[in-house]
Design a protein around this motif. Sequence first.
Motif, PDB file in Angstrom:
ATOM      1  N   LEU A   1      -6.002  -3.724  -3.922  1.00 15.45           N
ATOM      2  CA  LEU A   1      -4.546  -3.752  -3.800  1.00 15.45           C
ATOM      3  C   LEU A   1      -4.105  -5.187  -3.553  1.00 15.45           C
ATOM      4  N   ASN A   2      -2.859  -5.505  -3.908  1.00  9.16           N
ATOM      5  CA  ASN A   2      -2.305  -6.809  -3.554  1.00  9.16           C
ATOM      6  C   ASN A   2      -1.011  -6.603  -2.770  1.00  9.16           C
ATOM      7  N   LYS A   3      -0.455  -7.697  -2.265  1.00 10.79           N
ATOM      8  CA  LYS A   3       0.669  -7.548  -1.322  1.00 10.79           C
ATOM      9  C   LYS A   3       1.930  -6.952  -1.938  1.00 10.79           C
ATOM     10  N   SER A   4       2.003  -6.891  -3.274  1.00 13.07           N
ATOM     11  CA  SER A   4       3.169  -6.254  -3.898  1.00 13.07           C
ATOM     12  C   SER A   4       3.208  -4.752  -3.595  1.00 13.07           C
ATOM     13  N   ALA A   5       2.078  -4.199  -3.116  1.00 15.33           N
ATOM     14  CA  ALA A   5       2.046  -2.779  -2.756  1.00 15.33           C
ATOM     15  C   ALA A   5       2.948  -2.479  -1.564  1.00 15.33           C
ATOM     16  N   PHE A   6       3.262  -3.518  -0.772  1.00 12.32           N
ATOM     17  CA  PHE A   6       4.035  -3.295   0.451  1.00 12.32           C
ATOM     18  C   PHE A   6       5.352  -4.067   0.459  1.00 12.32           C
ATOM     19  N   ARG A   7       5.883  -4.310  -0.719  1.00 13.16           N
ATOM     20  CA  ARG A   7       7.184  -4.981  -0.806  1.00 13.16           C
ATOM     21  C   ARG A   7       8.308  -4.111  -0.263  1.00 13.16           C
ATOM     22  N   PHE A   8       8.052  -2.827  -0.134  1.00 13.80           N
ATOM     23  CA  PHE A   8       9.098  -1.934   0.371  1.00 13.80           C
ATOM     24  C   PHE A   8       9.385  -2.174   1.854  1.00 13.80           C
TER      25      PHE A   8
ATOM     26  N   CYS B   1       8.704   3.042  -0.896  1.00 19.28           N
ATOM     27  CA  CYS B   1      10.162   2.864  -0.889  1.00 19.28           C
ATOM     28  C   CYS B   1      10.885   4.199  -0.774  1.00 19.28           C
ATOM     29  N   SER B   2      10.286   5.252  -1.326  1.00 21.34           N
ATOM     30  CA  SER B   2      10.909   6.581  -1.253  1.00 21.34           C
ATOM     31  C   SER B   2      10.337   7.404  -0.103  1.00 21.34           C
ATOM     32  N   GLY B   3       9.431   6.801   0.691  1.00 24.29           N
ATOM     33  CA  GLY B   3       8.863   7.499   1.839  1.00 24.29           C
ATOM     34  C   GLY B   3       7.890   8.599   1.475  1.00 24.29           C
ATOM     35  N   ASP B   4       7.331   8.528   0.265  1.00 25.49           N
ATOM     36  CA  ASP B   4       6.398   9.556  -0.191  1.00 25.49           C
ATOM     37  C   ASP B   4       4.966   9.143   0.180  1.00 25.49           C
ATOM     38  N   TYR B   5       4.636   9.263   1.475  1.00 22.89           N
ATOM     39  CA  TYR B   5       3.324   8.824   1.944  1.00 22.89           C
ATOM     40  C   TYR B   5       2.215   9.797   1.546  1.00 22.89           C
ATOM     41  N   SER B   6       2.575  11.029   1.253  1.00 22.50           N
ATOM     42  CA  SER B   6       1.587  12.008   0.801  1.00 22.50           C
ATOM     43  C   SER B   6       1.020  11.598  -0.557  1.00 22.50           C
ATOM     44  N   SER B   7       1.933  11.238  -1.489  1.00 21.21           N
ATOM     45  CA  SER B   7       1.483  10.774  -2.806  1.00 21.21           C
ATOM     46  C   SER B   7       0.742   9.447  -2.684  1.00 21.21           C
ATOM     47  N   MET B   8       1.216   8.603  -1.756  1.00 20.49           N
ATOM     48  CA  MET B   8       0.552   7.316  -1.535  1.00 20.49           C
ATOM     49  C   MET B   8      -0.907   7.533  -1.149  1.00 20.49           C
ATOM     50  N   GLN B   9      -1.142   8.449  -0.216  1.00 22.47           N
ATOM     51  CA  GLN B   9      -2.510   8.713   0.235  1.00 22.47           C
ATOM     52  C   GLN B   9      -3.360   9.292  -0.891  1.00 22.47           C
TER      53      GLN B   9
ATOM     54  N   LEU C   1      13.080   1.223 -11.024  1.00 20.13           N
ATOM     55  CA  LEU C   1      12.920   2.564 -10.441  1.00 20.13           C
ATOM     56  C   LEU C   1      12.778   2.495  -8.920  1.00 20.13           C
ATOM     57  N   THR C   2      11.988   1.534  -8.453  1.00 22.45           N
ATOM     58  CA  THR C   2      11.767   1.409  -7.015  1.00 22.45           C
ATOM     59  C   THR C   2      13.044   1.008  -6.294  1.00 22.45           C
ATOM     60  N   SER C   3      13.827   0.099  -6.898  1.00 21.07           N
ATOM     61  CA  SER C   3      15.082  -0.329  -6.272  1.00 21.07           C
ATOM     62  C   SER C   3      16.061   0.832  -6.137  1.00 21.07           C
ATOM     63  N   GLU C   4      15.936   1.828  -7.027  1.00 22.19           N
ATOM     64  CA  GLU C   4      16.814   3.001  -6.986  1.00 22.19           C
ATOM     65  C   GLU C   4      16.153   4.198  -6.298  1.00 22.19           C
ATOM     66  N   LYS C   5      14.928   3.972  -5.782  1.00 20.59           N
ATOM     67  CA  LYS C   5      14.156   5.023  -5.108  1.00 20.59           C
ATOM     68  C   LYS C   5      13.932   6.225  -6.012  1.00 20.59           C
TER      69      LYS C   5
ATOM     70  N   GLU D   1       2.761   1.321  11.128  1.00 19.91           N
ATOM     71  CA  GLU D   1       1.816   2.264  11.728  1.00 19.91           C
ATOM     72  C   GLU D   1       1.466   3.386  10.759  1.00 19.91           C
ATOM     73  N   ILE D   2       2.467   3.860  10.022  1.00 20.31           N
ATOM     74  CA  ILE D   2       2.227   4.928   9.040  1.00 20.31           C
ATOM     75  C   ILE D   2       1.297   4.414   7.935  1.00 20.31           C
ATOM     76  N   VAL D   3       1.567   3.203   7.435  1.00 19.49           N
ATOM     77  CA  VAL D   3       0.748   2.622   6.365  1.00 19.49           C
ATOM     78  C   VAL D   3      -0.696   2.434   6.831  1.00 19.49           C
ATOM     79  N   VAL D   4      -0.863   1.884   8.031  1.00 18.61           N
ATOM     80  CA  VAL D   4      -2.213   1.664   8.566  1.00 18.61           C
ATOM     81  C   VAL D   4      -2.942   2.992   8.717  1.00 18.61           C
ATOM     82  N   ASP D   5      -2.232   4.002   9.186  1.00 16.95           N
ATOM     83  CA  ASP D   5      -2.830   5.334   9.348  1.00 16.95           C
ATOM     84  C   ASP D   5      -3.301   5.885   8.003  1.00 16.95           C
ATOM     85  N   VAL D   6      -2.480   5.719   6.962  1.00 23.32           N
ATOM     86  CA  VAL D   6      -2.848   6.181   5.625  1.00 23.32           C
ATOM     87  C   VAL D   6      -4.087   5.431   5.132  1.00 23.32           C
TER      88      VAL D   6
END
Length: 453
Positions: A172-179, A150-158, A113-117, A195-200
Amino acid sequence: MELSNLTKKKLRYSGCKGLSLIHSNGATSSVFSNPGIFSIHSDSCFRWYSTSSIRSSTSKEVGIGRTRMYATSKHVYQIIELIRSGDSELENKLSSMNVYLSIATVTQIFQVLTSEKVSALRFFHWIRHWQPEFYSNSDVCSLMIDNCGCSGDYSSMQSLLNDFTRMKGFRLNKSAFRFLPVLVSSNESLKKSVEIVVDVLEKVGGSSRASGIVALIEMLSAMDSFEMALSVIKEAGRRVSYYNILVREKCRRCDFNGAKGILNEMRQDNCPPPMQTYNYMLSSLCKNDKFGEASELLEDMDERFCPPDAITFEIFICHSCEAGKLDIASRLLDQMEKRGVEPRLTTHAIFIKEYFKAGKYEEAYNYVVDSSKKYKCCSNMNYSLLASLHLKRGNLVAALDILYEMIDKDVRPYYRVYRKVLKHLQKSGREDLAKDLNSRLSSFSLELTKDIG
């Protein structure tokens, strides 16, 4: 159930490699590695699996009187197709399949799913309800964060991270940021995404922020983006644990000059390297036969008023012994005594084992006697180890004599060693000696003691 994307992708079944996808550009990618699980019909449809077709060894008990069969590769593909379709009855249809998903299977679904966004959010919420053991599972939660990124959905991420941070012990582990390496096309785009990830993470705080910063630095280090990782450290707060991630990765790559550069960064950032960091690097240097560089680093430590500790000496002693240089190891031991540094139990074990390995049994005995006089706390461990090594060598009499000497010196033997010697005496028909040993030990309150080495 017809596949919704057959116009863009065709399916190919390989009897050797499992299922592969043929993309519209001609490239192929393997999805599953379990061949022979399903067949593809000429009308490009899959037959739904009947829950009555597989029982016993392919099922799992999930409650009193409730059984679910393990998901096959066919089930996995059906689940992916349902999620792709965005079916309004997704959750009900997933539940009606009545299958049990392993962590490996869930990972497969997320990866596709992630590879296909394709958003995995509904699947994520469903699987946490369907199989509660996944509710706070770090791997599954991290995969969901990766899917959002991967889909740029930082709102859902937060929103998800806010939920995770309320879960006790969550990390969390580093697989969270494989994107990140997937999306990045330039240093500028990487910087923006980071920067976006750190801000979140800063907005969320708590355990999600703490473990997320570590996971992010680990991911950037693995990507060889050390400059970016350093900028994250300076933004998130200069901590030794953060810098240690970079030192570890540099050492793993045998980039020791780079590791020294990280040590310099730590000093410049008013975060001087502690002994733990130095010892890790010294160990890596020695493991790669760079004794000269290790010695230089040791001198640098002394000049910076960071004297070696017991672990530092053990690192050099261990690698000297592995190189067959017992004389150098002995001189290091003398240096420890002069500096007032007491050897660890594991350091004593190294010497005793190395003397035995070299066939120097008398030297091993003398070492045990001498060290027991200097360091009382190591007596029972050293003598017990000596007896154990004699027993392994087949010298039962020598092992028994060591135990007798311990008893005479009022030193308690390790229970495991005593029991082994006792059993060997009984098996060899020496009941008289077994009874005598048992009688002599009756004055001790024997306890199970953890063996060293």
